[in-house]
Design an enzyme around this catalytic site. Sequence first.
Site, PDB file in Angstrom:
ATOM      1  N   LYS A  76      -8.439   4.864  -3.065  1.00  0.00           N
ATOM      2  CA  LYS A  76      -7.892   3.679  -2.382  1.00  0.00           C
ATOM      3  C   LYS A  76      -9.033   2.736  -1.997  1.00  0.00           C
ATOM      4  CE  LYS A  76      -4.763   2.519   1.474  1.00  0.00           C
ATOM      5  NZ  LYS A  76      -3.965   3.038   2.601  1.00  0.00           N
ATOM      6  N   SER A 154       0.983   1.421   2.740  1.00  0.00           N
ATOM      7  CA  SER A 154      -0.024   0.583   2.138  1.00  0.00           C
ATOM      8  C   SER A 154      -0.701   1.186   0.906  1.00  0.00           C
ATOM      9  CB  SER A 154      -1.109   0.249   3.173  1.00  0.00           C
ATOM     10  OG  SER A 154      -1.805   1.414   3.559  1.00  0.00           O
ATOM     11  N   SER A 178       1.585   5.297   5.481  1.00  0.00           N
ATOM     12  CA  SER A 178       1.064   4.740   4.226  1.00  0.00           C
ATOM     13  C   SER A 178       0.750   5.736   3.114  1.00  0.00           C
ATOM     14  CB  SER A 178      -0.192   3.934   4.505  1.00  0.00           C
ATOM     15  OG  SER A 178       0.180   2.677   4.984  1.00  0.00           O
TER      16      SER A 178
HETATM   17  N1  GLN Z   1       3.537   0.135   7.377  1.00  0.00           N
HETATM   18  C1  GLN Z   1       2.709   0.447   8.508  1.00  0.00           C
HETATM   19  C2  GLN Z   1       1.917  -0.774   8.937  1.00  0.00           C
HETATM   20  O1  GLN Z   1       2.064  -1.786   8.325  1.00  0.00           O
HETATM   21  C3  GLN Z   1       1.828   1.607   8.227  1.00  0.00           C
HETATM   22  C4  GLN Z   1       0.662   1.294   7.412  1.00  0.00           C
HETATM   23  C5  GLN Z   1      -0.278   2.448   7.279  1.00  0.00           C
HETATM   24  O2  GLN Z   1       0.084   3.602   7.448  1.00  0.00           O
HETATM   25  N2  GLN Z   1      -1.520   2.115   6.987  1.00  0.00           N
HETATM   26  O3  GLN Z   1       1.185  -0.742   9.883  1.00  0.00           O
END
Ligand code: GLN
Length: 491
Positions: A76, A154, A178
């Site tokens: 990532k 994400s 995410s």
């Molecule tokens: N969707 C969540 C956010 O936008 C979680 C994102 C994540 O786990 N990095 O904060």
Amino acid sequence: MSATWTISAARDALRKGEVSATDLTMSCLAAMDAGDGLNAFVHKTPELALAQARAADARIKGGDAPSLCGIPLGIKDLFCIKDVPTQAASNILRGFKPQYDSTVTTKLFGAGAVCLGKLNMDEFAMGSSNESSCYGPAVNPWKVDARKLTPGGSSGGSAAAVAADLCLGATGTDTGGSIRQPAAFCGITGIKPTYGRVSRYGIIAYASSLDQAGPMTKSVRDAAIMLQAMAGHDPKDSTSADIPVPDFEAALTGDIRGKKIGIPREYRMDGLSSEIAALWDKGADMLRAAGAEVVDISLPHTKYALPTYYIIAPAEASSNLARYDGVRYGHRAALAAGDGITEMYEKTRAEGFGPETQRRIMVGTYVLSAGFYDAYYNRARRVRALIKRDFETAFAAGVDCILAPATPTPAFGLGEQGTTDPVEMYLNDVFTITLNLAGLPGISVPMGLDTQGLPLGLQLIGPAWGEADLLNHAYVLEKSAGFVAKAEKWW
Ligand code: GLN
């Protein structure tokens, strides 16, 4: 061909000399090029990959083949790798090349893994659809008709790349879901470990008290193998725990007789698709059939998790992202005559951060400001403690594992959510953020296809440091569900 393998199958073949790490890597590099339409890889590192593959072949020949020796992985874009572009999918880090490696990538490459490149994601890991990326969204390999779907976020690029067999496994990070949500959307496995299990050193910070890295893989066994290599105490991260790491793969016995599975009644909420609700019941039946006892439990503060998270995460993000000021990293705005340092900060940040990141910085700054700190941030911290206590009470009462949905719906179309109201996007996280607030481990397991032909996952949640047992429960679900489908290749 071999890009389609699981890590465990490739490991066996490599050790037996049936394939070389170099051939395996070339097969992934070809799959990656053929997969450009998915926009999963945002930076490819073929030279690094082939050099690492050759080194892995030499190690295998020398009889020294650690767990991931010769296994090609995607990373990532949030993990620093020395001299490899690392942008957190943000324009503000355009051109940034770290001077050092994250502990996770150091450990993975030390265990022989091969780096194929950097994977797409939401900007600074903020999002649930990969649409906030400066590279444009990664695309889900699963499709309904002509509609292009989100891979989730994400870690959307990671999930898409693993599901489409562009790599054997990938790293993800999970601050509020995410790893687990994109895994569910793409039909793969993803585990978010206990907070402190995996070092955060060298991972670009979003919300430091919630961030945790984990593997995204094609099977539960692969998740166990990869997590083994990623986990462990790291003096460079003061929140990493000095706790022994058990043998995760050895824990996959498939025996869960006598275990107690909790079904949290508060998770049966509005907005949960009826197919996922039915799958949840089916999952409970599978665990029961394997000899576990299934009990109803209550996690009474669940409904406060979403607002609590969306105060704490932006608060921490506003502080973490203050360092991107045009002085030290990446992008710096062109200045007009007479502009001073304040204009430089303002223009750089206005140009460099996308709209969702700017929104989070503003919300975070607001909830931390003098007049509102108690009303928002401090209250959220207190509610967070209650959410954590709910879980502790359930586990103290003898529950070994909690079974819940991973997401309220299957993957949705790109551009379909959150365009007018960001809260619509935030609602995707209702089942995943609770355990980040509590610091607990959770895993998403692919269970089958819905009536449209899209993958659905279920989530298992364990007590702190209980990843070994959690993985074993996931292994039972995986075996019972027997999910093997792959997206039909259109890219
Ligand atoms: N969707 C969540 C956010 O936008 C979680 C994102 C994540 O786990 N990095 O904060």
